[in-house]
Write a protein that holds these residues in place. Structure first.
Motif, PDB file in Angstrom:
ATOM      1  N   ASP A 154       3.806  33.660 -41.442  1.00  0.00           N
ATOM      2  CA  ASP A 154       3.842  35.126 -41.541  1.00  0.00           C
ATOM      3  C   ASP A 154       2.486  35.659 -41.990  1.00  0.00           C
ATOM      4  OD1 ASP A 154       6.482  34.655 -40.999  1.00  0.00           O
ATOM      5  OD2 ASP A 154       7.277  35.885 -42.628  1.00  0.00           O
ATOM      6  N   ASP A 155       1.847  34.973 -42.947  1.00  0.00           N
ATOM      7  CA  ASP A 155       0.516  35.383 -43.401  1.00  0.00           C
ATOM      8  C   ASP A 155      -0.481  35.323 -42.242  1.00  0.00           C
ATOM      9  OD1 ASP A 155       1.416  35.627 -46.058  1.00  0.00           O
ATOM     10  OD2 ASP A 155       1.008  33.508 -46.464  1.00  0.00           O
ATOM     11  N   VAL A 156      -0.380  34.261 -41.452  1.00  0.00           N
ATOM     12  CA  VAL A 156      -1.294  34.092 -40.319  1.00  0.00           C
ATOM     13  C   VAL A 156      -1.091  35.211 -39.305  1.00  0.00           C
ATOM     14  CG1 VAL A 156      -1.919  32.587 -38.387  1.00  0.00           C
ATOM     15  CG2 VAL A 156      -1.426  31.591 -40.631  1.00  0.00           C
ATOM     16  N   ALA A 157       0.163  35.536 -39.024  1.00  0.00           N
ATOM     17  CA  ALA A 157       0.456  36.599 -38.063  1.00  0.00           C
ATOM     18  C   ALA A 157      -0.125  37.929 -38.531  1.00  0.00           C
ATOM     19  CB  ALA A 157       1.970  36.717 -37.867  1.00  0.00           C
ATOM     20  N   GLU A 158       0.029  38.214 -39.818  1.00  0.00           N
ATOM     21  CA  GLU A 158      -0.495  39.479 -40.362  1.00  0.00           C
ATOM     22  C   GLU A 158      -2.014  39.526 -40.255  1.00  0.00           C
ATOM     23  OE1 GLU A 158      -0.379  42.112 -44.505  1.00  0.00           O
ATOM     24  OE2 GLU A 158       0.695  40.201 -44.360  1.00  0.00           O
ATOM     25  N   ARG A 159      -2.691  38.424 -40.609  1.00  0.00           N
ATOM     26  CA  ARG A 159      -4.153  38.404 -40.526  1.00  0.00           C
ATOM     27  C   ARG A 159      -4.633  38.498 -39.080  1.00  0.00           C
ATOM     28  NH1 ARG A 159      -8.546  36.292 -43.643  1.00  0.00           N
ATOM     29  NH2 ARG A 159      -7.287  36.949 -45.441  1.00  0.00           N
ATOM     30  N   ALA A 160      -3.889  37.868 -38.171  1.00  0.00           N
ATOM     31  CA  ALA A 160      -4.291  37.873 -36.764  1.00  0.00           C
ATOM     32  C   ALA A 160      -3.954  39.183 -36.055  1.00  0.00           C
ATOM     33  CB  ALA A 160      -3.621  36.713 -36.035  1.00  0.00           C
ATOM     34  N   GLY A 161      -3.062  39.966 -36.664  1.00  0.00           N
ATOM     35  CA  GLY A 161      -2.663  41.223 -36.042  1.00  0.00           C
ATOM     36  C   GLY A 161      -1.704  41.033 -34.883  1.00  0.00           C
ATOM     37  N   VAL A 162      -0.867  39.994 -34.975  1.00  0.00           N
ATOM     38  CA  VAL A 162       0.126  39.743 -33.927  1.00  0.00           C
ATOM     39  C   VAL A 162       1.500  39.630 -34.582  1.00  0.00           C
ATOM     40  CG1 VAL A 162      -1.554  38.524 -32.498  1.00  0.00           C
ATOM     41  CG2 VAL A 162      -0.097  37.213 -34.058  1.00  0.00           C
ATOM     42  N   GLY A 163       2.538  39.660 -33.762  1.00  0.00           N
ATOM     43  CA  GLY A 163       3.885  39.503 -34.279  1.00  0.00           C
ATOM     44  C   GLY A 163       4.156  38.066 -34.700  1.00  0.00           C
ATOM     45  N   VAL A 164       5.064  37.894 -35.645  1.00  0.00           N
ATOM     46  CA  VAL A 164       5.406  36.544 -36.110  1.00  0.00           C
ATOM     47  C   VAL A 164       5.943  35.701 -34.957  1.00  0.00           C
ATOM     48  CG1 VAL A 164       6.888  35.225 -37.661  1.00  0.00           C
ATOM     49  CG2 VAL A 164       5.903  37.381 -38.432  1.00  0.00           C
ATOM     50  N   GLY A 165       6.718  36.318 -34.069  1.00  0.00           N
ATOM     51  CA  GLY A 165       7.260  35.595 -32.921  1.00  0.00           C
ATOM     52  C   GLY A 165       6.163  35.019 -32.033  1.00  0.00           C
ATOM     53  N   THR A 166       5.044  35.729 -31.931  1.00  0.00           N
ATOM     54  CA  THR A 166       3.921  35.244 -31.132  1.00  0.00           C
ATOM     55  C   THR A 166       3.367  33.952 -31.712  1.00  0.00           C
ATOM     56  OG1 THR A 166       3.329  37.506 -30.498  1.00  0.00           O
ATOM     57  CG2 THR A 166       1.620  35.835 -30.273  1.00  0.00           C
ATOM     58  N   VAL A 167       3.293  33.889 -33.036  1.00  0.00           N
ATOM     59  CA  VAL A 167       2.804  32.673 -33.691  1.00  0.00           C
ATOM     60  C   VAL A 167       3.765  31.524 -33.450  1.00  0.00           C
ATOM     61  CG1 VAL A 167       2.141  31.613 -35.878  1.00  0.00           C
ATOM     62  CG2 VAL A 167       1.600  34.023 -35.454  1.00  0.00           C
ATOM     63  N   TYR A 168       5.073  31.794 -33.607  1.00  0.00           N
ATOM     64  CA  TYR A 168       6.063  30.725 -33.463  1.00  0.00           C
ATOM     65  C   TYR A 168       6.203  30.249 -32.017  1.00  0.00           C
ATOM     66  CZ  TYR A 168       7.757  30.845 -38.257  1.00  0.00           C
ATOM     67  OH  TYR A 168       7.862  30.723 -39.610  1.00  0.00           O
ATOM     68  N   ARG A 169       5.876  31.107 -31.061  1.00  0.00           N
ATOM     69  CA  ARG A 169       5.927  30.660 -29.665  1.00  0.00           C
ATOM     70  C   ARG A 169       4.834  29.645 -29.372  1.00  0.00           C
ATOM     71  NH1 ARG A 169       7.606  35.953 -28.593  1.00  0.00           N
ATOM     72  NH2 ARG A 169       5.470  36.704 -28.270  1.00  0.00           N
ATOM     73  N   ARG A 170       3.726  29.750 -30.085  1.00  0.00           N
ATOM     74  CA  ARG A 170       2.613  28.818 -29.851  1.00  0.00           C
ATOM     75  C   ARG A 170       2.671  27.619 -30.790  1.00  0.00           C
ATOM     76  NH1 ARG A 170       0.212  25.371 -28.897  1.00  0.00           N
ATOM     77  NH2 ARG A 170      -1.938  25.052 -28.199  1.00  0.00           N
ATOM     78  N   PHE A 171       3.113  27.839 -32.020  1.00  0.00           N
ATOM     79  CA  PHE A 171       3.158  26.764 -33.015  1.00  0.00           C
ATOM     80  C   PHE A 171       4.555  26.721 -33.628  1.00  0.00           C
ATOM     81  CE2 PHE A 171      -1.201  28.321 -32.806  1.00  0.00           C
ATOM     82  CZ  PHE A 171      -1.887  27.140 -32.531  1.00  0.00           C
ATOM     83  N   ALA A 172       5.241  25.616 -33.422  1.00  0.00           N
ATOM     84  CA  ALA A 172       6.631  25.514 -33.866  1.00  0.00           C
ATOM     85  C   ALA A 172       6.770  25.587 -35.374  1.00  0.00           C
ATOM     86  CB  ALA A 172       7.249  24.211 -33.353  1.00  0.00           C
TER      87      ALA A 172
END
Length: 224
Positions: free
Chosen positions: A42-60
């Motif tokens: 969640d921290d990574v998603a916020e820093r990257a400016g993307v949705g949390v789902g976007t992060v989880y789609r790329r990294f399980a």
């Protein structure tokens, strides 16, 4: 039906996905360097400016992302080692790589913590060791053959010295994040041949007040 038009959206999405992946990895590298392994996706998603789902789609999970970031850090180290090996002066080539390694460990909490965790993962640690060790061995051998290292110094000593500098960097980070440079210079001076000019100590030692603050921070961390 216009097939070219129909195929355009998938290409655009793939490009978006690639850009998002770069943003995610860049954000993760920044956060791991600043805060270590305690951060979340969640921290990574916020820093990257993307949705949390976007992060989880790329990294399980976080481990997958850590592995990606760590592998990129190893690529950077390999490039630094290549540059150091080709330095025209064998001693300063060794210093260049040693400083790169110490600076990276001192300024990157996540990298340092991953290295410590890998020491408990025999297979993974062996892969990392086998990828880094040949470069350090080659740079060490070049310096040894040039006669700029004190007798008895071995390539494995350089690994130990880097960890020693990282130890003081971790301890002093809350009160004096730059003092590791002093101990890096002291460590390098200790392995130079007698007739080679010594490194200047770039910063003063820790003050009593800074040692006290560092101790408080270290104790607080252990109590969590």
């Amino acid at each position: 039906m216009n097939h070219a038009t129909a195929l355009s959206p998938p290409r655009r999405l793939r490009a978006d996905a690639a850009r998002n992946q770069k943003r995610i990895i860049a954000a993760a590298r920044e956060l791991y360097a600043e805060h270590g392994l305690e951060i979340t996706l969640d921290d990574v998603a916020e820093r990257a400016g993307v949705g949390v789902g976007t992060v989880y789609r790329r990294f399980a999970n976080k481990k997958d992302l850590i592995t990606e970031v760590f592998d990129q850090a190893l690529d950077d180290f390999a490039a630094a080692a290549e540059s150091a090996y080709h330095h025209q002066d064998p001693w300063f080539g060794l210093v260049e790589l040693f400083e790169y390694a110490c600076r990276h460990m001192a300024s990157n909490r996540g990298f340092s913590e991953v290295v410590l965790e890998l020491e408990d993962d025999v297979d993974r640690f062996a892969v990392v060791r086998d990828r880094i060790k040949p470069s350090i061995d080659a740079i060490y051998l070049r310096a040894k053959e040039a006669g700029v290292l004190a007798p008895g110094v071995e390539a494995s000593d350089l690994f130990a010295m880097i960890h020693m500098v990282d130890g003081i960097a971790e301890f002093a980070r809350p009160s004096n994040p730059d003092v590791w440079q002093r101990y890096m210079a002291i460590a390098l001076n200790g392995v130079r041949a007698d007739d080679i000019p010594r490194q200047q100590l770039p910063v003063p030692p820790l003050t009593d007040d800074e040692i006290g603050k560092a101790k408080v921070a270290a104790c607080s961390g252990r109590k969590r």
